[in-house]
Design a protein around this motif. Sequence first.
Motif, short mmCIF file in Angstrom:
data_model
loop_
_atom_site.label_atom_id
_atom_site.label_comp_id
_atom_site.label_asym_id
_atom_site.label_seq_id
_atom_site.Cartn_x
_atom_site.Cartn_y
_atom_site.Cartn_z
N ILE A 1 0.84 -1.19 0.00
CA ILE A 1 0.00 0.00 0.00
C ILE A 1 0.89 1.25 0.00
O ILE A 1 1.83 1.34 0.78
CB ILE A 1 -0.93 0.02 1.24
N PRO A 2 0.60 2.22 -0.87
CA PRO A 2 1.47 3.39 -0.99
C PRO A 2 1.76 4.13 0.32
O PRO A 2 2.91 4.51 0.58
CB PRO A 2 0.71 4.29 -1.98
N TYR A 3 0.74 4.34 1.17
CA TYR A 3 1.00 5.13 2.39
C TYR A 3 2.01 4.45 3.30
O TYR A 3 2.82 5.11 3.95
CB TYR A 3 -0.32 5.39 3.16
N THR B 1 9.41 7.70 -8.82
CA THR B 1 10.72 7.87 -9.44
C THR B 1 11.84 7.42 -8.52
O THR B 1 12.85 6.86 -8.96
CB THR B 1 10.94 9.35 -9.83
N ASN B 2 11.66 7.65 -7.23
CA ASN B 2 12.68 7.32 -6.23
C ASN B 2 12.85 5.82 -6.04
O ASN B 2 13.88 5.37 -5.54
CB ASN B 2 12.29 7.97 -4.90
N GLY B 3 11.84 5.05 -6.42
CA GLY B 3 11.90 3.61 -6.17
C GLY B 3 11.34 3.22 -4.82
O GLY B 3 11.58 2.12 -4.32
N THR B 4 10.56 4.14 -4.23
CA THR B 4 9.99 3.89 -2.90
C THR B 4 9.11 2.65 -2.89
O THR B 4 9.18 1.83 -1.97
CB THR B 4 9.16 5.11 -2.45
N TYR B 5 8.27 2.50 -3.91
CA TYR B 5 7.30 1.40 -3.92
C TYR B 5 7.93 0.04 -4.19
O TYR B 5 7.61 -0.93 -3.49
CB TYR B 5 6.17 1.72 -4.89
N GLY C 1 -2.93 9.08 5.01
CA GLY C 1 -4.28 9.43 4.61
C GLY C 1 -4.36 10.59 3.63
O GLY C 1 -5.43 10.90 3.10
N VAL C 2 -3.20 11.25 3.38
CA VAL C 2 -3.17 12.40 2.48
C VAL C 2 -2.63 11.95 1.12
O VAL C 2 -1.61 11.27 1.04
CB VAL C 2 -2.30 13.54 3.04
N LEU C 3 -3.31 12.34 0.06
CA LEU C 3 -2.84 12.03 -1.29
C LEU C 3 -2.30 13.31 -1.92
O LEU C 3 -3.04 14.25 -2.19
CB LEU C 3 -3.98 11.47 -2.15
N HIS C 4 -0.99 13.36 -2.13
CA HIS C 4 -0.34 14.49 -2.77
C HIS C 4 0.31 13.96 -4.04
O HIS C 4 1.33 13.26 -3.98
CB HIS C 4 0.70 15.10 -1.83
N GLU C 5 -0.27 14.29 -5.18
CA GLU C 5 0.16 13.68 -6.43
C GLU C 5 1.62 13.95 -6.77
O GLU C 5 2.32 13.10 -7.33
CB GLU C 5 -0.75 14.14 -7.58
N VAL C 6 2.10 15.17 -6.47
CA VAL C 6 3.50 15.50 -6.77
C VAL C 6 4.43 14.61 -5.95
O VAL C 6 5.42 14.06 -6.47
CB VAL C 6 3.78 16.99 -6.48
N ASN C 7 4.11 14.46 -4.67
CA ASN C 7 4.92 13.59 -3.82
C ASN C 7 4.82 12.14 -4.27
O ASN C 7 5.82 11.40 -4.26
CB ASN C 7 4.48 13.71 -2.37
#
Length: 203
Positions: free
Chosen positions: A45-47, A92-96, A80-86
């Motif tokens: 999950i992204p968060y 791009t960072n490979g976080t997911y 719980g916050v969706l910030h599209e730029v972040n």
Amino acid sequence: MEFNAMQQTLRPILERLVSLDRAALTLTRLGLVTVTLWIGGLKVIPYEAEGITPFVANSPVMRWLYADPDGYRAHRNAEGVLHEVNRAWHATNGTYPAALLIGATIVAIGILIALHWVSPVLGVLGGVALFAMSLVTLSFLVTTPESFVPALGGEHHGFPYLSGVGRLVLKDAIMMGASLVVAVDSARVTLARQTVTPSAAHT
């Protein structure tokens, strides 16, 4: 005399507690399996993937998983916050993908611990792996600046004032001990099953 009398009074309770040793080990093992499968599974999950960026980015063992480990501070999303730029930066960072790798590792450890009931030697591997993982997690107390209250004007900041992040990490000290307990128990069961009685050896 009073102390000895108290011991005698408590003896039935103590004996009852001792008889619960197998139930306690089962409960500990089930707790570890639940935590690892649940927390590891949430890494898809992204968060949750975004939430672990301070740990990964600041860890000398794990920061290589990110393309830009030093850029996470400017792109953190509150839960719980969706910030599209972040969100785009994290992609791009490979976080997911990094979170998926970490999550899959945690889930695999949980499965190994659960497989104790099928093959105790696999339970040993799971317990030892979780012990090692807990050591890495506890190292975040040293490597992650967010583990302690920042100096923003309050009188209590820095060591030893743990932030919410730091308190979360410190709890892994319990997991580290529990993982070693189940690893030792799985090793004991494995050795017991390998023991060959003299009568069995001559059949």
